[in-house]
Design an enzyme around this catalytic site. Sequence first.
Site, PDB file in Angstrom:
ATOM      1  N   LYS A 246      19.186  44.563 -13.251  1.00 38.14           N
ATOM      2  CA  LYS A 246      20.148  45.443 -12.581  1.00 38.14           C
ATOM      3  C   LYS A 246      21.604  45.090 -12.928  1.00 38.14           C
ATOM      4  O   LYS A 246      21.895  43.961 -13.343  1.00 38.14           O
ATOM      5  CB  LYS A 246      19.921  45.375 -11.065  1.00 38.14           C
ATOM      6  CG  LYS A 246      18.550  45.933 -10.651  1.00 38.14           C
ATOM      7  CD  LYS A 246      18.409  45.981  -9.140  1.00 38.14           C
ATOM      8  CE  LYS A 246      17.096  46.650  -8.733  1.00 38.14           C
ATOM      9  NZ  LYS A 246      16.972  46.774  -7.277  1.00 38.14           N
ATOM     10  N   ARG A 327       4.156  42.552 -11.816  1.00 37.31           N
ATOM     11  CA  ARG A 327       4.634  42.591 -10.429  1.00 37.31           C
ATOM     12  C   ARG A 327       4.563  41.196  -9.787  1.00 37.31           C
ATOM     13  O   ARG A 327       5.409  40.830  -8.976  1.00 37.31           O
ATOM     14  CB  ARG A 327       3.773  43.554  -9.594  1.00 37.31           C
ATOM     15  CG  ARG A 327       4.309  44.953  -9.538  1.00 37.31           C
ATOM     16  CD  ARG A 327       4.000  45.642  -8.223  1.00 37.31           C
ATOM     17  NE  ARG A 327       4.771  45.102  -7.101  1.00 37.31           N
ATOM     18  CZ  ARG A 327       6.065  45.286  -6.912  1.00 37.31           C
ATOM     19  NH1 ARG A 327       6.763  45.979  -7.762  1.00 37.31           N
ATOM     20  NH2 ARG A 327       6.677  44.750  -5.874  1.00 37.31           N
ATOM     21  N   ARG A 347      12.757  37.407  -8.628  1.00 36.56           N
ATOM     22  CA  ARG A 347      13.670  37.790  -7.545  1.00 36.56           C
ATOM     23  C   ARG A 347      14.065  36.597  -6.682  1.00 36.56           C
ATOM     24  O   ARG A 347      15.186  36.542  -6.171  1.00 36.56           O
ATOM     25  CB  ARG A 347      13.043  38.896  -6.689  1.00 36.56           C
ATOM     26  CG  ARG A 347      13.075  40.262  -7.393  1.00 36.56           C
ATOM     27  CD  ARG A 347      12.243  41.279  -6.670  1.00 36.56           C
ATOM     28  NE  ARG A 347      12.366  42.607  -7.249  1.00 36.56           N
ATOM     29  CZ  ARG A 347      11.490  43.598  -7.013  1.00 36.56           C
ATOM     30  NH1 ARG A 347      10.449  43.381  -6.218  1.00 36.56           N
ATOM     31  NH2 ARG A 347      11.662  44.773  -7.565  1.00 36.56           N
ATOM     32  N   ASN A 357      18.520  42.767  -5.955  1.00 40.83           N
ATOM     33  CA  ASN A 357      17.423  41.803  -6.117  1.00 40.83           C
ATOM     34  C   ASN A 357      17.129  41.516  -7.586  1.00 40.83           C
ATOM     35  O   ASN A 357      16.021  41.140  -7.951  1.00 40.83           O
ATOM     36  CB  ASN A 357      16.172  42.273  -5.355  1.00 40.83           C
ATOM     37  CG  ASN A 357      15.699  43.638  -5.803  1.00 40.83           C
ATOM     38  OD1 ASN A 357      16.224  44.208  -6.750  1.00 40.83           O
ATOM     39  ND2 ASN A 357      14.694  44.173  -5.123  1.00 40.83           N
ATOM     40  N   HIS A 360      14.169  45.318 -11.281  1.00 37.06           N
ATOM     41  CA  HIS A 360      13.237  46.352 -10.830  1.00 37.06           C
ATOM     42  C   HIS A 360      11.995  46.240 -11.697  1.00 37.06           C
ATOM     43  O   HIS A 360      12.077  45.964 -12.892  1.00 37.06           O
ATOM     44  CB  HIS A 360      13.843  47.747 -11.019  1.00 37.06           C
ATOM     45  CG  HIS A 360      12.803  48.842 -10.985  1.00 37.06           C
ATOM     46  ND1 HIS A 360      12.364  49.414  -9.805  1.00 37.06           N
ATOM     47  CD2 HIS A 360      12.074  49.425 -11.989  1.00 37.06           C
ATOM     48  CE1 HIS A 360      11.428  50.320 -10.088  1.00 37.06           C
ATOM     49  NE2 HIS A 360      11.236  50.338 -11.401  1.00 37.06           N
TER      50      HIS A 360
END
Length: 381
Positions: A246, A327, A347, A357, A360
């Site tokens: 991000k 994930r 994260r 965080n 993504h």
Amino acid sequence: MEGSYKDKYSFIGEWYDNQASLIRRFNVFYYPTDDTLEMYDLKLRKMFVRRVKVDGIKLDSFYIGATLYILGRLIKIVGFACEDTRQKLHKDVQVTFSIIKPGPLNIIGKILTFFHEHGLRVTKMKMAQMTHDDVNFIFRSMLSDPTFPFLSEFLGGKHVYGLELVGKDAVAQCARIVGDNDPLKAEPGTIRALYGVDPVRNCVYCSPSAESGAEDLEYFFPPPPLRSVRLRLTATLSNCTLCIVKPHAIREGKLGAAIEGIDEGGFDITALNMFIVENVNAAEFYEVYKGIVPEYKGMVEELSSGPCVAMEIVCRDKSLNTAVEFRKIVGPSDPEIARLLRPNTLRAKLGKTKVQNAVHCSDLPEDGLLEVEYFFKILDL
């Protein structure tokens, strides 16, 4: 236009107005005392945006070539509106080009962190496969070098990372921190001394001058009509998932650490590009969270607050589902919870809040391919 030039900086900004199909020019004023900005329409000779604070925009966001997301518009900074601002800010700031050559993923992460720590900001980045023609152009200053045939062999058909770097005396600084062409002769502590193998596998190339840097950047990051033919993105669209580092994490220099974490987790990066995502596209991308996740609005604002890096991720163990496995290494969406329950996740290590965080990743196995296609097919157009 209150305020003296002593407490504000002034720039020329351009915005492409889609509806009118024309470029609008503005004076963009930045006030460091309270981090606010305003915009004055040069053609209409009137205030366009009154003094307002825009999240994520600070003084170091302003440099020639920067694209800023201001109230729903992508404004490209193309010049200085006064000599005072030029003197204060741009005296020594340069833009240059660099290539990170093929090598272990964790080393690529370390090199990106090294650049950031030595004052060079990555403002464009793309993974591309080089043809021999590309090698001949980018390395044109080395055509008569005895190592060139080996270099051409090493790079032809391989994936490299092209970078636009911005910083104080960027051309000289890049050469200084990269070190001598031969890693054995490079100053201790330089990139090539730390990670290089020989004069061909020496990790990094940087443009030898500001002029060649400008030519290299135009070649490696071509305008839209040429994107489909020259140095194309490398997405495989097969058993893949999407990872986005991000904008806040890019600004904070965490891209390298994220790439190291991806490598440690057992994944490869098969495509990578730095994007500036417009607000409308961020809203479309996160639409599944609308009305479900209270952070939806914040997530949209964060994704469109500056450059992000999107990657196609593939699990090295081909028997596993990439999206499901990836994930696990990204961790819970709230970094505070991640630090308690899954302290080794991306994260937990890099995130700050549920909105900021750091990364993504695709939520559902079936979303991985769709999200990769959104970034590497739809947005790239």
